[in-house]
Scaffold this active site. Structure first.
Site, PDB file in Angstrom:
ATOM      1  N   ASP A 164     -12.213  75.058 -10.964  1.00 56.39           N
ATOM      2  CA  ASP A 164     -13.078  74.923 -12.132  1.00 56.39           C
ATOM      3  C   ASP A 164     -12.361  74.008 -13.131  1.00 56.39           C
ATOM      4  O   ASP A 164     -12.385  72.787 -12.973  1.00 56.39           O
ATOM      5  CB  ASP A 164     -13.334  76.346 -12.656  1.00 56.39           C
ATOM      6  N   GLY A 188     -10.033  85.539  -4.007  1.00 51.98           N
ATOM      7  CA  GLY A 188     -11.241  84.761  -3.792  1.00 51.98           C
ATOM      8  C   GLY A 188     -11.330  83.987  -2.491  1.00 51.98           C
ATOM      9  O   GLY A 188     -12.403  83.802  -1.948  1.00 51.98           O
ATOM     10  N   VAL A 197     -20.805  81.062 -10.207  1.00 56.58           N
ATOM     11  CA  VAL A 197     -21.316  81.460  -8.892  1.00 56.58           C
ATOM     12  C   VAL A 197     -20.559  82.686  -8.351  1.00 56.58           C
ATOM     13  O   VAL A 197     -19.415  82.934  -8.733  1.00 56.58           O
ATOM     14  CB  VAL A 197     -21.230  80.296  -7.869  1.00 56.58           C
ATOM     15  N   ARG A 208     -17.992  89.787  -3.842  1.00 50.72           N
ATOM     16  CA  ARG A 208     -17.156  89.021  -2.907  1.00 50.72           C
ATOM     17  C   ARG A 208     -17.646  89.129  -1.463  1.00 50.72           C
ATOM     18  O   ARG A 208     -17.405  88.259  -0.646  1.00 50.72           O
ATOM     19  CB  ARG A 208     -15.709  89.534  -2.938  1.00 50.72           C
ATOM     20  N   ASP A 254     -16.198  86.438  -7.132  1.00 46.86           N
ATOM     21  CA  ASP A 254     -16.663  87.681  -7.762  1.00 46.86           C
ATOM     22  C   ASP A 254     -17.167  87.496  -9.179  1.00 46.86           C
ATOM     23  O   ASP A 254     -16.829  86.524  -9.866  1.00 46.86           O
ATOM     24  CB  ASP A 254     -15.508  88.676  -7.823  1.00 46.86           C
ATOM     25  N   GLU A 282      -8.184  77.270  -1.794  1.00 45.45           N
ATOM     26  CA  GLU A 282      -8.815  77.908  -2.957  1.00 45.45           C
ATOM     27  C   GLU A 282     -10.310  78.054  -2.730  1.00 45.45           C
ATOM     28  O   GLU A 282     -10.940  77.192  -2.113  1.00 45.45           O
ATOM     29  CB  GLU A 282      -8.584  77.043  -4.215  1.00 45.45           C
TER      30      GLU A 282
HETATM   31  P1  IMP Z   1      -9.720  77.381 -13.182  1.00 45.34           P
HETATM   32  O1  IMP Z   1      -8.324  77.810 -13.455  1.00 45.34           O
HETATM   33  O2  IMP Z   1     -10.518  77.156 -14.432  1.00 45.34           O
HETATM   34  O3  IMP Z   1      -9.838  76.207 -12.222  1.00 45.34           O
HETATM   35  O4  IMP Z   1     -10.462  78.592 -12.512  1.00 45.34           O
HETATM   36  C1  IMP Z   1     -10.158  78.993 -11.268  1.00 45.34           C
HETATM   37  C2  IMP Z   1     -10.380  80.469 -11.067  1.00 45.34           C
HETATM   38  O5  IMP Z   1     -11.411  81.006 -11.912  1.00 45.34           O
HETATM   39  C3  IMP Z   1     -10.871  80.621  -9.665  1.00 45.34           C
HETATM   40  O6  IMP Z   1      -9.797  80.835  -8.778  1.00 45.34           O
HETATM   41  C4  IMP Z   1     -11.800  81.789  -9.765  1.00 45.34           C
HETATM   42  O7  IMP Z   1     -11.071  82.986  -9.600  1.00 45.34           O
HETATM   43  C5  IMP Z   1     -12.331  81.746 -11.169  1.00 45.34           C
HETATM   44  N1  IMP Z   1     -13.648  81.064 -11.221  1.00 45.34           N
HETATM   45  C6  IMP Z   1     -13.917  79.826 -11.691  1.00 45.34           C
HETATM   46  N2  IMP Z   1     -15.227  79.545 -11.598  1.00 45.34           N
HETATM   47  C7  IMP Z   1     -15.788  80.627 -11.027  1.00 45.34           C
HETATM   48  C8  IMP Z   1     -17.147  80.943 -10.649  1.00 45.34           C
HETATM   49  O8  IMP Z   1     -18.107  80.164 -10.813  1.00 45.34           O
HETATM   50  N3  IMP Z   1     -17.336  82.165 -10.091  1.00 45.34           N
HETATM   51  C9  IMP Z   1     -16.327  83.052  -9.867  1.00 45.34           C
HETATM   52  N4  IMP Z   1     -15.050  82.800 -10.210  1.00 45.34           N
HETATM   53  C10 IMP Z   1     -14.790  81.601 -10.782  1.00 45.34           C
HETATM   54 MG    MG Z   2      -9.629  82.497  -7.247  1.00 45.46          MG
END
Ligand code: IMP
Ligand code: MG
Length: 184
Positions: free
Chosen positions: A106, A48, A156, A168, A162, A102
């Site tokens: 999220d 990403g 998003v 991407r 993606d 990063e």
């Molecule tokens: P987390 O572990 O919940 O913080 O999520 C992080 C990973 O989830 C990111 O590195 C992304 O690969 C994916 N991700 C989280 N939100 C989105 C989004 O809105 N669009 C695309 N990928 C996301």
């Molecule tokens: Mg990622």
């Protein structure tokens, strides 16, 4: 292009490329001011962060190292489920300033995992640069020193991000057409 269709979903434009570039330039400016003179290793997380890292790092004006990391998932045993592994750490990190790059934070679970893995290499400090941050979803307390934009908890795509592996390559960021009126 104000909307794009990816597989079964419609996305609408939410952050145009010009705005992204403005934000990336601001983040690079902060890093140039904060980090020049340190031994810095930038560690973008694939896939990403590839586009963000490429635009950000060409604006970094001090000598630094760049090393891409990837989180690989592989199937574990039935009882342990899917196991993640951080791959690509080849540089010596001991005593250095590591900046994790990063695309988006999220819940923070991915970042938490990455930080725990990297701290085993005993860097002097670990900073985090995230282009996008969803504060409503964040469940951890680790500070994100460089945040590009805070966005609502909406899905998003584009600029590295993606949906099912697609999107991407888009230069703008699009959000899933919202059910309510909340937009980024
Ligand atoms: P987390 O572990 O919940 O913080 O999520 C992080 C990973 O989830 C990111 O590195 C992304 O690969 C994916 N991700 C989280 N939100 C989105 C989004 O809105 N669009 C695309 N990928 C996301
Ligand atoms: Mg990622």
């Amino acid at each position: 292009m104000n909307t794009v269709r990816i597989l079964d979903k419609e996305f609408e434009l939410c952050i145009p490329s010009e705005k992204i570039q403005e934000v990336v330039a601001r983040m690079a400016g902060q890093m140039n001011a904060d980090l020049a003179g340190n031994e810095v290793v930038f560690m973008p997380i694939l896939n990403g962060a590839f586009m963000f890292a490429s635009d950000l790092l060409r604006r970094i004006g001090f000598a630094c190292q760049i090393s891409f990391l990837r989180l690989a998932s592989y199937e574990g045993t039935a009882s342990s489920g899917s196991v993640k592994q951080l791959i690509g750490i080849t540089e010596k990190l001991h005593g250095k300033t590591v900046v994790v790059i990063e695309d988006i934070v999220d819940s923070g679970q991915t970042l938490d995992y990455i930080l725990r893995q990297l701290s085993a290499y005993e860097p002097a400090e670990i900073r985090v640069a995230a282009l996008l941050f969803k504060p409503e979803s964040y469940r951890y307390s680790y500070p994100i020193q460089y945040t590009g934009m805070e966005i609502p908890a909406q899905f998003v795509v584009g600029y590295g991000l993606d949906y099912e592996g697609y999107g991407r390559n888009l230069e703008d960021i699009y959000q899933l057409k919202p059910k309510n009126s909340e937009t980024c």
